[in-house]
Write a protein that holds these residues in place. Structure first.
Motif, PDB file in Angstrom:
ATOM      1  N   ILE A   1       0.867  -1.174   0.000  1.00 20.60           N
ATOM      2  CA  ILE A   1       0.000   0.000   0.000  1.00 20.60           C
ATOM      3  C   ILE A   1       0.903   1.222   0.000  1.00 20.60           C
ATOM      4  CG2 ILE A   1      -1.752   1.304   1.270  1.00 20.60           C
ATOM      5  CD1 ILE A   1      -2.500  -1.406   2.611  1.00 20.60           C
ATOM      6  N   ILE A   2       0.550   2.222  -0.780  1.00 23.10           N
ATOM      7  CA  ILE A   2       1.293   3.482  -0.783  1.00 23.10           C
ATOM      8  C   ILE A   2       0.391   4.566  -0.204  1.00 23.10           C
ATOM      9  CG2 ILE A   2       0.608   4.076  -3.133  1.00 23.10           C
ATOM     10  CD1 ILE A   2       3.366   5.330  -3.484  1.00 23.10           C
ATOM     11  N   THR A   3       0.968   5.442   0.629  1.00 20.37           N
ATOM     12  CA  THR A   3       0.216   6.562   1.186  1.00 20.37           C
ATOM     13  C   THR A   3       1.013   7.846   1.012  1.00 20.37           C
ATOM     14  OG1 THR A   3       1.129   6.129   3.396  1.00 20.37           O
ATOM     15  CG2 THR A   3      -1.053   5.204   2.916  1.00 20.37           C
ATOM     16  N   GLY A   4       0.311   8.946   0.800  1.00 15.75           N
ATOM     17  CA  GLY A   4       0.921  10.266   0.717  1.00 15.75           C
ATOM     18  C   GLY A   4       0.183  11.204   1.651  1.00 15.75           C
ATOM     19  N   SER A   5       0.905  12.148   2.259  1.00 11.30           N
ATOM     20  CA  SER A   5       0.319  12.938   3.333  1.00 11.30           C
ATOM     21  C   SER A   5       0.746  14.404   3.296  1.00 11.30           C
ATOM     22  CB  SER A   5       0.743  12.323   4.674  1.00 11.30           C
ATOM     23  OG  SER A   5       0.395  13.131   5.761  1.00 11.30           O
ATOM     24  N   ASP A   6       0.010  15.212   4.046  1.00  6.06           N
ATOM     25  CA  ASP A   6       0.369  16.608   4.256  1.00  6.06           C
ATOM     26  C   ASP A   6       1.711  16.757   4.968  1.00  6.06           C
ATOM     27  OD1 ASP A   6      -1.822  17.702   3.012  1.00  6.06           O
ATOM     28  OD2 ASP A   6      -2.859  18.283   4.855  1.00  6.06           O
ATOM     29  N   ASP A   7       2.224  15.679   5.577  1.00  5.25           N
ATOM     30  CA  ASP A   7       3.521  15.758   6.252  1.00  5.25           C
ATOM     31  C   ASP A   7       4.702  15.705   5.272  1.00  5.25           C
ATOM     32  OD1 ASP A   7       3.586  13.078   5.539  1.00  5.25           O
ATOM     33  OD2 ASP A   7       3.537  12.313   7.598  1.00  5.25           O
ATOM     34  N   LYS A   8       4.394  15.770   3.959  1.00  3.28           N
ATOM     35  CA  LYS A   8       5.390  15.795   2.885  1.00  3.28           C
ATOM     36  C   LYS A   8       6.082  14.455   2.678  1.00  3.28           C
ATOM     37  CE  LYS A   8       6.422  20.643   3.886  1.00  3.28           C
ATOM     38  NZ  LYS A   8       7.479  21.585   4.211  1.00  3.28           N
ATOM     39  N   LEU A   9       5.479  13.373   3.152  1.00  2.00           N
ATOM     40  CA  LEU A   9       6.071  12.050   3.034  1.00  2.00           C
ATOM     41  C   LEU A   9       5.191  11.124   2.200  1.00  2.00           C
ATOM     42  CD1 LEU A   9       7.165  11.477   6.736  1.00  2.00           C
ATOM     43  CD2 LEU A   9       8.584  12.274   4.841  1.00  2.00           C
ATOM     44  N   VAL A  10       5.845  10.192   1.505  1.00  3.14           N
ATOM     45  CA  VAL A  10       5.182   9.062   0.861  1.00  3.14           C
ATOM     46  C   VAL A  10       5.707   7.826   1.563  1.00  3.14           C
ATOM     47  CG1 VAL A  10       4.986   7.729  -1.267  1.00  3.14           C
ATOM     48  CG2 VAL A  10       4.922  10.217  -1.361  1.00  3.14           C
ATOM     49  N   LYS A  11       4.801   6.935   1.939  1.00  2.00           N
ATOM     50  CA  LYS A  11       5.214   5.717   2.638  1.00  2.00           C
ATOM     51  C   LYS A  11       4.680   4.510   1.900  1.00  2.00           C
ATOM     52  CE  LYS A  11       5.649   7.882   7.127  1.00  2.00           C
ATOM     53  NZ  LYS A  11       6.647   7.370   8.037  1.00  2.00           N
ATOM     54  N   VAL A  12       5.485   3.451   1.896  1.00  2.00           N
ATOM     55  CA  VAL A  12       5.096   2.184   1.297  1.00  2.00           C
ATOM     56  C   VAL A  12       5.006   1.152   2.421  1.00  2.00           C
ATOM     57  CG1 VAL A  12       5.674   0.418  -0.390  1.00  2.00           C
ATOM     58  CG2 VAL A  12       6.266   2.806  -0.851  1.00  2.00           C
TER      59      VAL A  12
END
Length: 79
Positions: free
Chosen positions: A36-47
Protein backbone atom coordinates in the motif's frame (compact mmCIF):
# COMPACT_ATOMS: atom_id res chain seq x y z
CA UNK A 1 -5.79 9.28 12.82
CA UNK A 2 -5.83 6.19 10.66
CA UNK A 3 -4.86 2.55 10.95
CA UNK A 4 -4.46 -0.45 8.69
CA UNK A 5 -6.76 -3.08 10.15
CA UNK A 6 -7.39 -6.75 9.58
CA UNK A 7 -10.76 -7.32 7.92
CA UNK A 8 -11.33 -10.55 9.83
CA UNK A 9 -10.31 -9.52 13.36
CA UNK A 10 -10.34 -5.71 13.30
CA UNK A 11 -6.87 -5.75 14.86
CA UNK A 12 -4.45 -2.98 13.95
CA UNK A 13 -1.65 -4.30 11.75
CA UNK A 14 1.88 -2.99 12.14
CA UNK A 15 2.92 -0.09 14.35
CA UNK A 16 0.47 2.84 14.07
CA UNK A 17 3.07 5.20 15.61
CA UNK A 18 5.08 4.90 12.39
CA UNK A 19 2.26 6.49 10.42
CA UNK A 20 2.00 9.96 9.00
CA UNK A 21 2.05 13.11 11.13
CA UNK A 22 -0.52 14.81 8.88
CA UNK A 23 -3.73 13.88 7.07
CA UNK A 24 -3.44 11.22 4.37
CA UNK A 25 -4.37 12.56 0.94
CA UNK A 26 -3.55 9.50 -1.17
CA UNK A 27 -3.78 5.77 -0.63
CA UNK A 28 -3.52 2.96 -3.17
CA UNK A 29 -2.91 -0.79 -3.23
CA UNK A 30 -0.13 -2.22 -5.39
CA UNK A 31 -1.58 -3.93 -8.50
CA UNK A 32 -0.77 -7.35 -6.97
CA UNK A 33 -2.17 -6.35 -3.56
CA UNK A 34 1.13 -6.87 -1.75
CA UNK A 35 1.81 -3.23 -0.80
CA UNK A 36 0.00 0.00 0.00
CA UNK A 37 1.29 3.48 -0.78
CA UNK A 38 0.22 6.56 1.19
CA UNK A 39 0.92 10.27 0.72
CA UNK A 40 0.32 12.94 3.33
CA UNK A 41 0.37 16.61 4.26
CA UNK A 42 3.52 15.76 6.25
CA UNK A 43 5.39 15.80 2.88
CA UNK A 44 6.07 12.05 3.03
CA UNK A 45 5.18 9.06 0.86
CA UNK A 46 5.21 5.72 2.64
CA UNK A 47 5.10 2.18 1.30
CA UNK A 48 3.58 -0.49 3.56
CA UNK A 49 3.39 -4.28 3.41
CA UNK A 50 -0.35 -4.92 2.99
CA UNK A 51 -0.49 -8.21 4.87
CA UNK A 52 1.25 -7.03 8.06
CA UNK A 53 1.14 -3.23 7.95
CA UNK A 54 4.92 -3.13 8.28
CA UNK A 55 6.51 0.06 6.98
CA UNK A 56 8.79 -0.80 4.06
CA UNK A 57 9.94 2.58 2.80
CA UNK A 58 9.62 6.30 3.49
CA UNK A 59 10.21 8.70 0.60
CA UNK A 60 11.28 12.19 1.69
CA UNK A 61 12.09 15.39 -0.14
CA UNK A 62 8.71 16.75 -1.19
CA UNK A 63 8.46 20.51 -0.75
CA UNK A 64 4.75 20.47 0.08
CA UNK A 65 2.12 18.05 1.26
CA UNK A 66 1.68 15.07 -1.04
CA UNK A 67 -1.69 15.27 -2.81
CA UNK A 68 -1.40 12.11 -4.90
CA UNK A 69 0.64 8.93 -4.99
CA UNK A 70 0.09 5.80 -7.02
CA UNK A 71 1.76 2.70 -8.41
CA UNK A 72 2.10 2.46 -12.15
CA UNK A 73 0.03 -0.43 -13.58
CA UNK A 74 3.18 -2.57 -13.82
CA UNK A 75 3.73 -2.07 -10.08
CA UNK A 76 7.40 -1.31 -10.67
CA UNK A 77 7.31 2.46 -10.19
CA UNK A 78 5.60 5.05 -8.01
CA UNK A 79 4.15 8.24 -9.42
Amino acid sequence: SYALRSVTSGDILGDPRRGHAGPINACQFHPEGSMIITGSDDKLVKVWEAQTGRLLLTLRGHEAGVQGASFLPSGTRIL
